[in-house]
Design a protein around this motif. Sequence first.
Motif, PDB file in Angstrom:
ATOM      1  N   PHE A   1      52.843 -53.488 121.611  1.00  0.00           N
ATOM      2  CA  PHE A   1      52.561 -53.565 120.259  1.00  0.00           C
ATOM      3  C   PHE A   1      50.732 -53.220 120.281  1.00  0.00           C
ATOM      4  CE2 PHE A   1      50.750 -55.850 116.353  1.00  0.00           C
ATOM      5  CZ  PHE A   1      51.066 -54.883 115.562  1.00  0.00           C
ATOM      6  N   ILE A   2      50.436 -52.195 119.527  1.00  0.00           N
ATOM      7  CA  ILE A   2      49.013 -51.843 119.551  1.00  0.00           C
ATOM      8  C   ILE A   2      48.517 -52.370 118.168  1.00  0.00           C
ATOM      9  CG2 ILE A   2      47.033 -50.257 120.051  1.00  0.00           C
ATOM     10  CD1 ILE A   2      49.310 -48.791 121.861  1.00  0.00           C
ATOM     11  N   PRO A   3      47.768 -53.434 118.116  1.00  0.00           N
ATOM     12  CA  PRO A   3      47.381 -53.746 116.602  1.00  0.00           C
ATOM     13  C   PRO A   3      46.202 -52.719 116.316  1.00  0.00           C
ATOM     14  CG  PRO A   3      46.280 -55.065 118.181  1.00  0.00           C
ATOM     15  CD  PRO A   3      47.287 -54.161 118.906  1.00  0.00           C
ATOM     16  N   MET A   4      45.916 -52.429 115.035  1.00  0.00           N
ATOM     17  CA  MET A   4      44.983 -51.619 114.385  1.00  0.00           C
ATOM     18  C   MET A   4      43.645 -52.369 114.570  1.00  0.00           C
ATOM     19  SD  MET A   4      44.814 -49.464 111.092  1.00  0.00           S
ATOM     20  CE  MET A   4      46.199 -48.532 111.500  1.00  0.00           C
ATOM     21  N   PRO A   5      42.548 -51.766 114.957  1.00  0.00           N
ATOM     22  CA  PRO A   5      41.187 -52.610 114.912  1.00  0.00           C
ATOM     23  C   PRO A   5      40.922 -52.928 113.669  1.00  0.00           C
ATOM     24  CG  PRO A   5      41.309 -50.447 116.101  1.00  0.00           C
ATOM     25  CD  PRO A   5      42.400 -50.627 115.504  1.00  0.00           C
ATOM     26  N   ALA A   6      40.231 -53.977 113.578  1.00  0.00           N
ATOM     27  CA  ALA A   6      39.869 -54.673 112.155  1.00  0.00           C
ATOM     28  C   ALA A   6      38.517 -54.030 111.720  1.00  0.00           C
ATOM     29  CB  ALA A   6      39.560 -56.044 112.562  1.00  0.00           C
ATOM     30  N   HIS A   7      37.947 -53.096 112.568  1.00  0.00           N
ATOM     31  CA  HIS A   7      36.610 -52.303 111.908  1.00  0.00           C
ATOM     32  C   HIS A   7      37.109 -51.212 111.006  1.00  0.00           C
ATOM     33  CE1 HIS A   7      37.282 -50.125 115.556  1.00  0.00           C
ATOM     34  NE2 HIS A   7      36.665 -48.886 114.824  1.00  0.00           N
ATOM     35  N   LEU A   8      38.417 -50.971 110.946  1.00  0.00           N
ATOM     36  CA  LEU A   8      38.779 -49.581 110.147  1.00  0.00           C
ATOM     37  C   LEU A   8      38.952 -50.206 108.827  1.00  0.00           C
ATOM     38  CD1 LEU A   8      41.168 -47.989 112.723  1.00  0.00           C
ATOM     39  CD2 LEU A   8      38.818 -47.494 112.394  1.00  0.00           C
ATOM     40  N   LYS A   9      38.167 -49.548 107.934  1.00  0.00           N
ATOM     41  CA  LYS A   9      38.290 -50.189 106.347  1.00  0.00           C
ATOM     42  C   LYS A   9      38.946 -49.065 105.524  1.00  0.00           C
ATOM     43  CE  LYS A   9      36.630 -53.981 107.313  1.00  0.00           C
ATOM     44  NZ  LYS A   9      37.274 -55.169 107.808  1.00  0.00           N
ATOM     45  N   THR A  10      38.423 -47.860 105.620  1.00  0.00           N
ATOM     46  CA  THR A  10      39.076 -46.759 104.713  1.00  0.00           C
ATOM     47  C   THR A  10      40.445 -46.181 105.489  1.00  0.00           C
ATOM     48  OG1 THR A  10      37.745 -45.092 105.677  1.00  0.00           O
ATOM     49  CG2 THR A  10      36.936 -46.376 104.091  1.00  0.00           C
ATOM     50  N   SER A  11      41.082 -45.488 104.625  1.00  0.00           N
ATOM     51  CA  SER A  11      42.323 -44.803 105.155  1.00  0.00           C
ATOM     52  C   SER A  11      42.037 -43.400 105.872  1.00  0.00           C
ATOM     53  CB  SER A  11      43.051 -44.264 103.949  1.00  0.00           C
ATOM     54  OG  SER A  11      42.451 -43.223 102.906  1.00  0.00           O
ATOM     55  N   ASP A  12      40.705 -42.957 105.582  1.00  0.00           N
ATOM     56  CA  ASP A  12      40.406 -41.947 106.558  1.00  0.00           C
ATOM     57  C   ASP A  12      40.074 -42.312 107.635  1.00  0.00           C
ATOM     58  OD1 ASP A  12      40.709 -40.155 104.412  1.00  0.00           O
ATOM     59  OD2 ASP A  12      38.651 -40.294 103.762  1.00  0.00           O
ATOM     60  N   GLN A  13      39.516 -43.576 107.960  1.00  0.00           N
ATOM     61  CA  GLN A  13      39.034 -44.142 109.320  1.00  0.00           C
ATOM     62  C   GLN A  13      40.463 -44.265 110.118  1.00  0.00           C
ATOM     63  OE1 GLN A  13      36.840 -47.443 108.202  1.00  0.00           O
ATOM     64  NE2 GLN A  13      34.726 -46.372 108.599  1.00  0.00           N
ATOM     65  N   MET A  14      41.364 -45.091 109.542  1.00  0.00           N
ATOM     66  CA  MET A  14      42.872 -45.441 109.976  1.00  0.00           C
ATOM     67  C   MET A  14      43.331 -44.201 110.218  1.00  0.00           C
ATOM     68  SD  MET A  14      43.835 -48.402 107.531  1.00  0.00           S
ATOM     69  CE  MET A  14      43.032 -49.768 107.077  1.00  0.00           C
ATOM     70  N   VAL A  15      43.579 -43.232 109.597  1.00  0.00           N
ATOM     71  CA  VAL A  15      44.096 -41.750 110.075  1.00  0.00           C
ATOM     72  C   VAL A  15      43.369 -41.190 111.235  1.00  0.00           C
ATOM     73  CG1 VAL A  15      44.715 -39.418 109.202  1.00  0.00           C
ATOM     74  CG2 VAL A  15      45.191 -41.528 107.620  1.00  0.00           C
ATOM     75  N   ASP A  16      41.998 -41.454 111.223  1.00  0.00           N
ATOM     76  CA  ASP A  16      41.446 -40.646 112.295  1.00  0.00           C
ATOM     77  C   ASP A  16      41.764 -41.395 113.599  1.00  0.00           C
ATOM     78  OD1 ASP A  16      39.546 -38.829 113.277  1.00  0.00           O
ATOM     79  OD2 ASP A  16      37.917 -40.693 113.504  1.00  0.00           O
ATOM     80  N   TRP A  17      41.808 -42.781 113.481  1.00  0.00           N
ATOM     81  CA  TRP A  17      42.115 -43.533 114.761  1.00  0.00           C
ATOM     82  C   TRP A  17      43.416 -43.408 115.202  1.00  0.00           C
ATOM     83  CZ3 TRP A  17      45.613 -47.634 115.552  1.00  0.00           C
ATOM     84  CH2 TRP A  17      45.453 -48.212 116.630  1.00  0.00           C
ATOM     85  N   MET A  18      44.353 -43.209 114.248  1.00  0.00           N
ATOM     86  CA  MET A  18      45.673 -42.940 114.620  1.00  0.00           C
ATOM     87  C   MET A  18      46.135 -41.684 115.195  1.00  0.00           C
ATOM     88  SD  MET A  18      48.144 -44.767 111.667  1.00  0.00           S
ATOM     89  CE  MET A  18      47.391 -45.539 110.340  1.00  0.00           C
ATOM     90  N   THR A  19      45.387 -40.553 114.775  1.00  0.00           N
ATOM     91  CA  THR A  19      45.442 -39.248 115.330  1.00  0.00           C
ATOM     92  C   THR A  19      44.863 -39.081 116.698  1.00  0.00           C
ATOM     93  OG1 THR A  19      43.827 -38.338 113.794  1.00  0.00           O
ATOM     94  CG2 THR A  19      45.971 -38.333 113.071  1.00  0.00           C
ATOM     95  N   LYS A  20      43.676 -39.765 117.019  1.00  0.00           N
ATOM     96  CA  LYS A  20      42.804 -39.443 117.829  1.00  0.00           C
ATOM     97  C   LYS A  20      42.949 -40.727 119.013  1.00  0.00           C
ATOM     98  CE  LYS A  20      39.484 -36.733 115.598  1.00  0.00           C
ATOM     99  NZ  LYS A  20      38.319 -36.635 114.958  1.00  0.00           N
ATOM    100  N   GLU A  21      42.688 -41.664 118.522  1.00  0.00           N
ATOM    101  CA  GLU A  21      42.831 -42.927 119.617  1.00  0.00           C
ATOM    102  C   GLU A  21      44.156 -43.591 120.053  1.00  0.00           C
ATOM    103  OE1 GLU A  21      39.958 -43.750 121.354  1.00  0.00           O
ATOM    104  OE2 GLU A  21      38.993 -42.208 120.164  1.00  0.00           O
TER     105      GLU A  21
END
Length: 88
Positions: A55-75
């Motif tokens: 289980f990989i938790p999403m980092p807490a520093h991601l606040k906007t949906s664009d940041q979350m999508v960027d993290w999910m697609t790249k990292e």
Amino acid sequence: MAISLLVVLAGAVGMLLLLLTWFGSRSITPEIEDDLDPILGPRDPTAIYESHGPFIPMPAHLKTSDQMVDWMTKELPKLTAEIANPRS
């Protein structure tokens, strides 16, 4: 004649209300027969995730949906690839 129709109608409405009262609460709250239910039972929700693989938790520093999508697609693909092929 009108009184007998009203009595029949009142009886039908009363039976419908009785049925809704009898079966209504059972359809809203499910009956749990097993005490080891993984969601409502004594197990910790974190243990559920750990029991089904990594289980990989999403980092807490991601606040906007664009940041979350960027993290999910790249990292996230990089992290899952590292878990699938650990370098020894």
